[in-house]
Design a protein around this motif. Structure first.
Motif, PDB file in Angstrom:
ATOM      1  N   TYR A  33       0.804  -1.192  -0.098  1.00  0.00           N
ATOM      2  CA  TYR A  33       0.147  -0.065   0.077  1.00  0.00           C
ATOM      3  C   TYR A  33       0.627   1.349  -0.120  1.00  0.00           C
ATOM      4  O   TYR A  33       0.685   2.156  -0.735  1.00  0.00           O
ATOM      5  N   ILE A  34       2.060   1.234   0.799  1.00  0.00           N
ATOM      6  CA  ILE A  34       2.960   2.331   1.038  1.00  0.00           C
ATOM      7  C   ILE A  34       3.712   2.671  -0.369  1.00  0.00           C
ATOM      8  O   ILE A  34       3.671   3.598  -0.835  1.00  0.00           O
ATOM      9  N   LEU A  35       3.998   1.680  -0.928  1.00  0.00           N
ATOM     10  CA  LEU A  35       4.825   1.717  -2.043  1.00  0.00           C
ATOM     11  C   LEU A  35       4.070   2.280  -3.343  1.00  0.00           C
ATOM     12  O   LEU A  35       4.605   2.884  -4.119  1.00  0.00           O
ATOM     13  N   PHE A 282      -1.828   3.815   1.805  1.00  0.00           N
ATOM     14  CA  PHE A 282      -1.886   4.582   0.478  1.00  0.00           C
ATOM     15  C   PHE A 282      -1.583   6.023   0.686  1.00  0.00           C
ATOM     16  O   PHE A 282      -0.473   6.598  -0.075  1.00  0.00           O
ATOM     17  N   SER A 283      -2.351   6.564   1.494  1.00  0.00           N
ATOM     18  CA  SER A 283      -2.060   8.045   1.754  1.00  0.00           C
ATOM     19  C   SER A 283      -0.751   8.357   2.476  1.00  0.00           C
ATOM     20  O   SER A 283      -0.261   9.675   1.892  1.00  0.00           O
ATOM     21  N   PHE A 284      -0.268   7.571   3.245  1.00  0.00           N
ATOM     22  CA  PHE A 284       0.964   7.674   3.603  1.00  0.00           C
ATOM     23  C   PHE A 284       2.173   7.679   2.622  1.00  0.00           C
ATOM     24  O   PHE A 284       3.060   8.482   2.656  1.00  0.00           O
ATOM     25  N   GLY A 285       1.897   6.653   1.717  1.00  0.00           N
ATOM     26  CA  GLY A 285       3.079   6.657   0.629  1.00  0.00           C
ATOM     27  C   GLY A 285       2.811   7.658  -0.165  1.00  0.00           C
ATOM     28  O   GLY A 285       3.857   8.366  -0.908  1.00  0.00           O
ATOM     29  N   LEU A 286       1.713   8.518  -0.390  1.00  0.00           N
ATOM     30  CA  LEU A 286       1.390   9.854  -1.323  1.00  0.00           C
ATOM     31  C   LEU A 286       2.429  10.844  -0.761  1.00  0.00           C
ATOM     32  O   LEU A 286       3.039  11.615  -1.468  1.00  0.00           O
TER      33      LEU A 286
END
Length: 405
Positions: A33-35, A282-286
């Protein structure tokens, strides 16, 4: 705002693809999710005349991510009860003090030995001390370890960290942002936070009969509205008195765990936990700029090594102080090794205070490595304990046998 629905739809589709890929190779879903968020974030490029960078939808996706943290911690609270947590109150206080003291001291030493000035050293110590509540909650739920004996200590340390964080952010904001932070103000904020947390925990013990009657609602729609209203009000109130909104959600979950409606609430919350929790990572990865990470590689790797040593040491001492087995104590250190949202808050504070520019990429890469490494280490806890037991011989019988699982 023309493409905001399309952007959100694309984000959800990418999250789904990342989840399917992780399931295919049987690996923790969090790093994927992060990547994927990093790959399509604001620092990527346009593709086929469509802007993949989620510029318009970024605030909405960030807000959905915040909801994910609330649902993750709320669900984790439901898995426990106030009674269980209070019963371990003394050991949690001791364990939390041990954990903060070891990791904060190592963070200060790391910053000083790395040649950072005083204010930067304080920021780095904050970045390397506080665990990610969201990642810890996700790991405990995904690996079905909420019933493990060490999980009470893990939850206690998370709450203990939040009290420390409230005090520490007050001090840092005064030093770095050129404000005036009095000792009296810091003490008052700390007392308010502690009283609020203790009041909610006491409510969970005393108000269960009243809550049972209040939540005796036939309509699923009205039941959901009441639960959601309570969750967001408690979390929002927590934030206003310098208690992290995620901790407010955790405490509200602990309170409702005392009621006879707990199973119904769990069933209601489960899909929201999974959906919004995935959006959070996901938003953290952004927020991570891959092009800025190169200059902080060695510094970040060194900090990761220090954190792993500090966490395992703190986990062992905290667990043994509570009478837990060496294996459970190792699990404590591994489970709370992930760093995340709170470390990024510290880095953003350094940016606002015009401190050294290297802190931003350092924090991003450090958090990324531990967000990936933490869930993996926690999943492989049996192997890690076996290897450590061979070295330290906590359990001589097991150390002399082969690793069977």
């Amino acid at each position: 705002m023309d493409h905001i629905i399309l952007e959100v739809g694309l984000a959800i589709a990418l999250i789904a693809v990342a989840g399917l890929l992780s399931a295919k190779i049987r690996f923790s879903v969090i790093p994927f999710y992060i990547l994927i968020g990093m790959a399509v974030g604001p620092h990527s490029v346009e593709f086929w005349h469509f802007d993949f960078r989620f510029i318009e939808s970024a605030p909405l996706i960030e807000f959905m991510g915040r909801l994910g943290v609330l649902f993750l911690l709320f669900y984790l609270g439901l898995e426990f009860s106030v009674g269980r947590l209070i019963k371990s109150g003394r050991s949690i206080a001791v364990g939390g003090t041990i954990y903060i003291a070891i990791n904060f001291t190592l963070g200060l030493l790391f910053g000083w030995l790395s040649g950072f000035p005083f204010q930067e050293t304080l920021v780095i110590a904050g970045i390397t001390t506080i665990s990610s509540s969201a990642i810890v909650a996700k790991v405990l739920v995904d690996l079905k370890r909420t019933a493990n004996p060490e999980t009470e200590m893990i939850l206690g340390i998370i709450m203990f960290e939040d009290v420390f964080l409230a005090v520490y952010i007050s001090i840092l904001s005064g030093l770095i942002l050129s404000g005036s932070t009095s000792i009296g103000g810091i003490l008052l904020s700390t007392v308010i936070a502690l009283v609020f947390m203790l009041a909610l925990l006491t409510l969970g013990r005393k108000a269960a009969p009243m809550l049972n009657k209040l939540l005796n609602i036939r309509s699923n729609e009205l039941f959901a509205l009441v639960i959601f209203a309570g969750l967001f009000l408690v979390a929002g109130l927590s934030e206003t008195i310098h208690v992290a909104e995620a901790i407010g959600a955790l405490l509200f979950g602990l309170v409702l765990a005392e009621t006879e409606h707990m199973k119904r609430i769990e069933k209601l919350i489960l899909p929201f936990r999974d959906f919004f929790g995935a959006v959070f990572f996901f938003s953290f990865g952004l927020t991570i700029d891959p092009t800025a990470l190169g200059g902080a590689v060695w510094l970040s790797l060194a900090a990761v090594a220090v954190t792993l040593i500090g966490n395992l040491t703190a986990g062992m001492l905290a667990g043994r102080s509570a009478g837990l087995s060496p294996k459970a104590s190792v699990n404590i250190g591994l489970t709370i090794v992930s760093r995340g949202e709170f470390s990024i808050i510290m880095a953003n504070m350094a940016k606002a205070g015009a401190l050294m520019a290297v802190i931003q990429p350092f924090a991003a890469l450090y958090v990324l490595i531990l967000a990936i490494l933490g869930p993996l280490l926690t999943k492989e806890n049996k192997l890690i304990y076996y290897l450590l037991n061979r070295l330290f011989r906590w359990d001589r019988k097991q150390a002399s046998t082969s690793h069977s699982k």
